[in-house]
Structure formats: structure tokens, C-alpha cells
Write an enzyme that holds these catalytic residues in place. Structure first.
Site, mmCIF file in Angstrom:
data_model
loop_
_atom_site.group_PDB
_atom_site.id
_atom_site.type_symbol
_atom_site.label_atom_id
_atom_site.label_comp_id
_atom_site.label_asym_id
_atom_site.label_seq_id
_atom_site.Cartn_x
_atom_site.Cartn_y
_atom_site.Cartn_z
ATOM 1 N N ASN A 1 0.870 -1.172 0.000
ATOM 2 C CA ASN A 1 0.000 0.000 0.000
ATOM 3 C C ASN A 1 0.908 1.223 0.000
ATOM 4 O OD1 ASN A 1 -1.738 2.078 0.510
ATOM 5 N ND2 ASN A 1 -2.298 1.419 2.589
ATOM 6 N N GLY B 1 2.296 2.427 10.720
ATOM 7 C CA GLY B 1 3.219 3.549 10.550
ATOM 8 C C GLY B 1 3.902 3.985 11.833
ATOM 9 N N SER C 1 3.331 -1.951 10.391
ATOM 10 C CA SER C 1 4.780 -1.965 10.642
ATOM 11 C C SER C 1 5.437 -3.315 10.337
ATOM 12 C CB SER C 1 5.095 -1.504 12.072
ATOM 13 O OG SER C 1 4.681 -0.167 12.263
ATOM 14 N N HIS D 1 -9.511 1.112 4.905
ATOM 15 C CA HIS D 1 -8.219 1.318 5.567
ATOM 16 C C HIS D 1 -8.421 2.280 6.742
ATOM 17 C CE1 HIS D 1 -4.139 2.650 6.347
ATOM 18 N NE2 HIS D 1 -3.746 1.538 5.766
ATOM 19 N N GLU E 1 -5.445 -4.911 10.651
ATOM 20 C CA GLU E 1 -4.451 -3.859 10.821
ATOM 21 C C GLU E 1 -4.736 -3.093 12.106
ATOM 22 O OE1 GLU E 1 -2.444 -2.776 6.852
ATOM 23 O OE2 GLU E 1 -4.164 -1.473 7.100
ATOM 24 N N GLU F 1 -6.806 4.697 7.812
ATOM 25 C CA GLU F 1 -6.619 6.127 7.522
ATOM 26 C C GLU F 1 -7.871 6.702 6.869
ATOM 27 O OE1 GLU F 1 -2.878 5.753 5.417
ATOM 28 O OE2 GLU F 1 -1.947 5.129 7.306
ATOM 29 N N LYS G 1 0.171 4.229 -0.296
ATOM 30 C CA LYS G 1 -0.480 5.429 0.259
ATOM 31 C C LYS G 1 -0.246 6.616 -0.688
ATOM 32 C CE LYS G 1 0.021 3.337 4.731
ATOM 33 N NZ LYS G 1 0.038 3.469 6.164
HETATM 34 P P1 PGA Z 1 2.751 0.386 7.653
HETATM 35 O O1 PGA Z 1 1.297 0.573 7.001
HETATM 36 O O2 PGA Z 1 3.317 -0.903 7.120
HETATM 37 O O3 PGA Z 1 3.539 1.589 7.215
HETATM 38 O O4 PGA Z 1 2.560 0.333 9.141
HETATM 39 C C1 PGA Z 1 0.448 -0.511 6.814
HETATM 40 C C2 PGA Z 1 -0.833 -0.043 6.163
HETATM 41 O O5 PGA Z 1 -1.259 1.078 6.422
HETATM 42 O O6 PGA Z 1 -1.459 -0.771 5.388
#
Ligand code: PGA
Length: 256
Positions: free
Chosen positions: A10, A175, A214, A97, A169, A99, A12
Site C-alpha cells: 500500500n 506507521g 509496521s 483502511h 491492521e 486512515e 499510500k
Molecule cells: P505500515 O502501514 O506498514 O507503514 O505500518 C500498513 C498499512 O497502512 O497498510
């Protein structure tokens, strides 16, 4: 039940034409070593069409990061319809997601509509679910996962999960550099699978459950050891070809 691992990047809101070309080239160069793993990249919408050309013939799939919930295209300024995503080469679409849920106010009901529209357009939805730190500390993880899952099952029916992916997640791990322990990930995955199994055992057994939050080259292997962990949804680490390939290699090691 043997499920094919899926490792999805992803990206982003990152990338540029030049950076995407280098990234895909790097992933392509090493993808042959992960032949039993399905690889997927999810660039920003504006780059999907050019990314489709970059991945062509490589077996690497393409996914959208979100889509419009509306069934019919039309007067929805700024939105992108699933049929358009399909037309430019997407196979998957991420829905829900954290976010999108937290920063853009996407409710469980809206996420369920996106899931339904994705399937209606021939896209495989990757449904993201996960609890916040506050919810985990209040012992509400299972309740939150259940609620997020039920919203989709209620609207779309259990049969819809015959062609879908779920990504667990935990919001506190996205992140942040703070990863769920392999045990925490496995527990959440087993819970999700058990909830689905109550409605349809066959679908629950074949559905792929990804872990996200992460994931890095150095923790992927132990995370993927969980019997209910079928791959990962990778954010930050998917922006570096070597790191993404090392995560894919960890999935490959579990596949054989
Ligand atoms: P990250 O993000 O690996 O940077 O923690 C995962 C995601 O948002 O799908």
C-alpha cells in the site's frame, strides 16, 4: 487448507512517475524468487494506469487504495468508480483502511457499500479492520473487529467473502514502528476466521487474512508463522523494493 500468500504494497499517497518505475522495476527483478506468493502493488489512483504498464507480464497485480461507494458513475466530483479502476487494470481494491476511517470519516456502513461496489465491478475487496490502542487497552478488540466485519456480512452476505481478502491492521501498529506480536496477530486472525466459520466453514477456511502494521523484513517471518496469517498489507516497507521483496521472501519460505 493451503492458501496462497498475498503480499500487498500500500503505497499510500507516495510516489511519482520516476519513483514508481524504479520501484516496480526493482520488485520485478526479484519477484521470480517468490513464485508461490501473490504480489500486489497499490499506487495512488493517478498512477494506476501507468503502473499497469509497468507490471504487465510480471504476474504482479494492481490494486486501488479506495473507490467510490456509488453503484453508478455520475456527478460525484473527485471520486473514482470501481469500473474505472477495473478498466485501467486493477484486480483488487482496499476498502476501509484505518486512515480512510479515521481521517476521512468512513463509517462501517460506507465501507460495506464500498466492498459491495468493488465486487459488483469485478474487483476483489481487501477489507481492512482493526482496533485503536485505546480499544485494545479497554479489551474491546474483538468487539470492534466483530462490528467492522458484521457491517459487511450484513450488507453483502457471507457468500461475498468467497472472493475477498481481509487485512487485520491494528491502528496502533500502522506507521508507528510498533508491530503486533506474532501471538497478537494470530489471535486476531483466528478470531476473525472463527466468526466467518460460524456462517460458512468452507469460505472461512479458504479466505486469506493479511496482517498489516509496521511489517518489515526483520519481523515478517515470525508474523507469517501464525497459521491464520496468510500474508501482509505493507505500507512504509513497500516503498523500498529490497525490503518489500524480503517480506515476500518470508511469505515464500512459509509456502514451501
Ligand atoms: P505500515 O502501514 O506498514 O507503514 O505500518 C500498513 C498499512 O497502512 O497498510
Amino acid at each position: 487448507m493451503k492458501r496462497t500468500y498475498l503480499v500487498a504494497g500500500n503505497w499510500k499517497m507516495n510516489g511519482s512517475r520516476v519513483a514508481n518505475a524504479a520501484l516496480v522495476q526493482g520488485i520485478r527483478a526479484g519477484a521470480g524468487a517468490c513464485k508461490d506468493v501473490e504480489l500486489l502493488v497499490c499506487p495512488p489512483a493517478v498512477y494506476l494506469e501507468s503502473a499497469a504498464q509497468l507490471v504487465a507480464g510480471s504476474g504482479i497485480g494492481l490494486g486501488a487504495q479506495t473507490l467510490c461507494e456509488q453503484e453508478k458513475a455520475g456527478a460525484f466530483t473527485g471520486e473514482v468508480h470501481g469500473a474505472m479502476l477495473k478498466e485501467v487494470g486493477c484486480r483488487y481494491a482496499i476498502v476501509g483502511h484505518s486512515e480512510r476511517r479515521a481521517l476521512y470519516g468512513e463509517s462501517d456502513a460506507l465501507v460495506a457499500r464500498k466492498f459491495r461496489t468493488a465486487q459488483a465491478c469485478g474487483l476483489v475487496p481487501i477489507l481492512c479492520v482493526g482496533e485503536t490502542l485505546q480499544q485494545r487497552e479497554a479489551n474491546e478488540t474483538e468487539r470492534v473487529l466483530q462490528r467492522q466485519l458484521d457491517a459487511v456480512v450484513d450488507l453483502c452476505g457471507i457468500a461475498a467473502f468467497g472472493d475477498a481478502v481481509i487485512a487485520y491492521e491494528p491502528v496502533w501498529a500502522i506507521g508507528t514502528g510498533r508491530t503486533a506480536t506474532p501471538q497478537q496477530a494470530q489471535e486476531a486472525h483466528a478470531f476473525l476466521r472463527a466468526q466467518l466459520a460460524k456462517r460458512d466453514g468452507r469460505i472461512a477456511a479458504s479466505l486469506r487474512l493479511l496482517y498489516g502494521g509496521s511489517v518489515k523484513a526483520d519481523n515478517a517471518r515470525t508474523l507469517f508463522e501464525g497459521p491464520d496469517v496468510d500474508g501482509g498489507l505493507i505500507g512504509g516497507a513497500s516503498l523500498k523494493a529490497d525490503e518489500f521483496l524480503a517480506i515476500a521472501a518470508a511469505a515464500q519460505a512459509q509456502s514451501i
